[in-house]
Scaffold this active site. Structure first.
Site, mmCIF file in Angstrom:
data_model
loop_
_atom_site.group_PDB
_atom_site.id
_atom_site.type_symbol
_atom_site.label_atom_id
_atom_site.label_comp_id
_atom_site.label_asym_id
_atom_site.label_seq_id
_atom_site.Cartn_x
_atom_site.Cartn_y
_atom_site.Cartn_z
ATOM 1 N N ARG A 167 33.333 -8.196 28.357
ATOM 2 C CA ARG A 167 31.896 -8.442 28.385
ATOM 3 C C ARG A 167 31.532 -9.626 27.502
ATOM 4 O O ARG A 167 30.359 -9.868 27.255
ATOM 5 C CB ARG A 167 31.152 -7.206 27.911
ATOM 6 C CG ARG A 167 30.719 -6.297 29.064
ATOM 7 C CD ARG A 167 30.133 -5.067 28.443
ATOM 8 N NE ARG A 167 29.131 -4.400 29.195
ATOM 9 C CZ ARG A 167 29.338 -3.205 29.768
ATOM 10 N NH1 ARG A 167 30.518 -2.660 29.760
ATOM 11 N NH2 ARG A 167 28.340 -2.601 30.361
ATOM 12 N N ARG A 186 20.417 7.981 38.852
ATOM 13 C CA ARG A 186 21.806 8.426 38.683
ATOM 14 C C ARG A 186 21.890 9.668 37.792
ATOM 15 O O ARG A 186 21.199 9.767 36.786
ATOM 16 C CB ARG A 186 22.599 7.276 38.054
ATOM 17 C CG ARG A 186 24.030 7.631 37.726
ATOM 18 C CD ARG A 186 24.858 6.406 37.595
ATOM 19 N NE ARG A 186 24.678 5.725 36.317
ATOM 20 C CZ ARG A 186 25.396 4.666 35.950
ATOM 21 N NH1 ARG A 186 26.290 4.148 36.768
ATOM 22 N NH2 ARG A 186 25.178 4.086 34.791
ATOM 23 N N ARG A 205 22.151 9.858 31.848
ATOM 24 C CA ARG A 205 22.588 9.111 30.679
ATOM 25 C C ARG A 205 21.361 8.553 29.975
ATOM 26 O O ARG A 205 20.445 8.073 30.628
ATOM 27 C CB ARG A 205 23.502 7.948 31.113
ATOM 28 C CG ARG A 205 24.935 8.365 31.318
ATOM 29 C CD ARG A 205 25.758 7.288 31.970
ATOM 30 N NE ARG A 205 25.592 5.965 31.387
ATOM 31 C CZ ARG A 205 26.264 4.881 31.788
ATOM 32 N NH1 ARG A 205 27.151 4.984 32.770
ATOM 33 N NH2 ARG A 205 26.063 3.704 31.234
ATOM 34 N N LYS A 248 30.147 -0.905 40.193
ATOM 35 C CA LYS A 248 31.484 -1.107 39.607
ATOM 36 C C LYS A 248 32.278 0.197 39.531
ATOM 37 O O LYS A 248 33.415 0.252 39.949
ATOM 38 C CB LYS A 248 31.371 -1.642 38.176
ATOM 39 C CG LYS A 248 30.873 -3.045 38.041
ATOM 40 C CD LYS A 248 31.055 -3.530 36.613
ATOM 41 C CE LYS A 248 30.377 -2.689 35.569
ATOM 42 N NZ LYS A 248 28.961 -2.838 35.379
ATOM 43 N N ARG A 295 19.438 -3.513 29.800
ATOM 44 C CA ARG A 295 20.868 -3.697 30.095
ATOM 45 C C ARG A 295 21.068 -4.761 31.175
ATOM 46 O O ARG A 295 22.015 -5.542 31.123
ATOM 47 C CB ARG A 295 21.494 -2.368 30.539
ATOM 48 C CG ARG A 295 21.625 -1.387 29.377
ATOM 49 C CD ARG A 295 21.920 0.026 29.846
ATOM 50 N NE ARG A 295 23.166 0.143 30.564
ATOM 51 C CZ ARG A 295 23.414 1.063 31.493
ATOM 52 N NH1 ARG A 295 22.487 1.929 31.841
ATOM 53 N NH2 ARG A 295 24.577 1.108 32.081
HETATM 54 P P1 AMP Z 1 28.931 0.948 30.983
HETATM 55 O O1 AMP Z 1 29.226 2.369 31.352
HETATM 56 O O2 AMP Z 1 30.027 -0.015 31.360
HETATM 57 O O3 AMP Z 1 27.553 0.493 31.401
HETATM 58 O O4 AMP Z 1 28.930 0.923 29.376
HETATM 59 C C1 AMP Z 1 28.011 1.693 28.639
HETATM 60 C C2 AMP Z 1 27.819 1.080 27.255
HETATM 61 O O5 AMP Z 1 29.079 1.054 26.548
HETATM 62 C C3 AMP Z 1 27.360 -0.373 27.250
HETATM 63 O O6 AMP Z 1 25.948 -0.479 27.403
HETATM 64 C C4 AMP Z 1 27.844 -0.827 25.867
HETATM 65 O O7 AMP Z 1 27.014 -0.308 24.850
HETATM 66 C C5 AMP Z 1 29.181 -0.128 25.746
HETATM 67 N N1 AMP Z 1 30.304 -0.956 26.275
HETATM 68 C C6 AMP Z 1 31.115 -0.641 27.324
HETATM 69 N N2 AMP Z 1 32.044 -1.604 27.520
HETATM 70 C C7 AMP Z 1 31.817 -2.546 26.561
HETATM 71 C C8 AMP Z 1 32.429 -3.787 26.238
HETATM 72 N N3 AMP Z 1 33.467 -4.266 26.953
HETATM 73 N N4 AMP Z 1 31.927 -4.495 25.196
HETATM 74 C C9 AMP Z 1 30.888 -4.034 24.468
HETATM 75 N N5 AMP Z 1 30.249 -2.874 24.720
HETATM 76 C C10 AMP Z 1 30.712 -2.122 25.760
#
Ligand code: AMP
Length: 216
Positions: free
Chosen positions: A88, A127, A160, A13, A171
């Site tokens: 989400r 990563r 990360r 993404k 996840r």
């Molecule tokens: P990502 O980089 O998109 O994988 O996001 C990292 C973390 O941020 C996720 O595992 C969630 O803890 C939080 N997060 C990001 N976007 C959202 C969202 N739209 N709703 C809830 N938690 C989010």
């Protein structure tokens, strides 16, 4: 052009959103990046979300709805945007729809990037991200010229916390559960297209653009 990129963590993404943002000249809005920046800068938002993010859980809807509601009303989003990591949940999707209605705009496309769990785990656990400019590398597929150092700005690369294998698995499982309802919601709206992202970033980009061309 307003589009949403969906896909499990590691499906590409972020990479595709960046390529699309350059190609279409519209902002890439990554909620994960917004939250990580807020945490790194010690903002109030960062303090609120830290425990959810570090454990790979979801931040409460009301927090995310507020963050995105503010962001997509900013001037640079007038011509469109690419959402990466939002929505989400159904509540987030519905609130996005309300914001779009209020601003007299609409979504053009929702892309679901698909890849096998094995590929997702391999991509995420290798990563590395630049602490300073957020550029993304991979220890095997896209190594930096000098180990641990960003090619672009010389910043330090780090893994990360939520890219550790055991959290990655959590996840991916969580994504499957959360995505099901969202995918059927957008399928119902006739906005959803699936794109296989197991090939390289450029091939995937080409396929997304074909789908986008068919929608506008
Ligand atoms: P990502 O980089 O998109 O994988 O996001 C990292 C973390 O941020 C996720 O595992 C969630 O803890 C939080 N997060 C990001 N976007 C959202 C969202 N739209 N709703 C809830 N938690 C989010």
């Amino acid at each position: 052009m307003r589009l949403i990129l969906m896909g499990a963590p590691g499906s590409g993404k972020g990479t595709e959103a960046k390529l699309l943002s350059e190609r279409l000249n519209i902002p890439h809005i990554s909620t994960g990046d917004i939250l990580r920046r807020a945490m790194a800068e010690g903002q109030e938002l960062g303090k609120t979300v830290r425990r959810y993010v570090e454990e790979g859980g979801l931040v409460p809807d009301e927090v995310m709805i507020e963050v995105i509601g503010v962001r997509i009303r900013e001037d640079d989003c007038r011509r469109g945007f690419i959402l990466d990591g939002f929505p989400r949940s159904l509540a987030q999707a519905e609130s996005l729809q309300r914001t779009l209605n209020e601003t007299n705009s609409a979504l053009n496309l929702v892309v679901n990037l698909e890849a096998s769990s094995q590929i997702l785990i391999e991509r995420l656990s290798g990563r590395r991200v630049c602490r300073r400019c957020q550029a993304v590398f991979h220890i095997k597929n896209l190594p930096p010229k000098k180990e641990g150092v960003c090619d672009h700005c010389g910043g330090k690369l780090y893994q990360r916390r939520d890219d550790k294998e055991e959290i990655v698995r959590r996840r991916i499982e969580l994504y499957k559960v959360e995505a099901e309802k969202l995918l059927s919601y957008y399928r119902g709206e006739r906005l959803l297209e699936a794109v296989n992202s197991e090939k390289g970033p450029q091939e995937t980009l080409g396929e997304i653009l074909v789908n986008l061309g068919a929608k506008v």
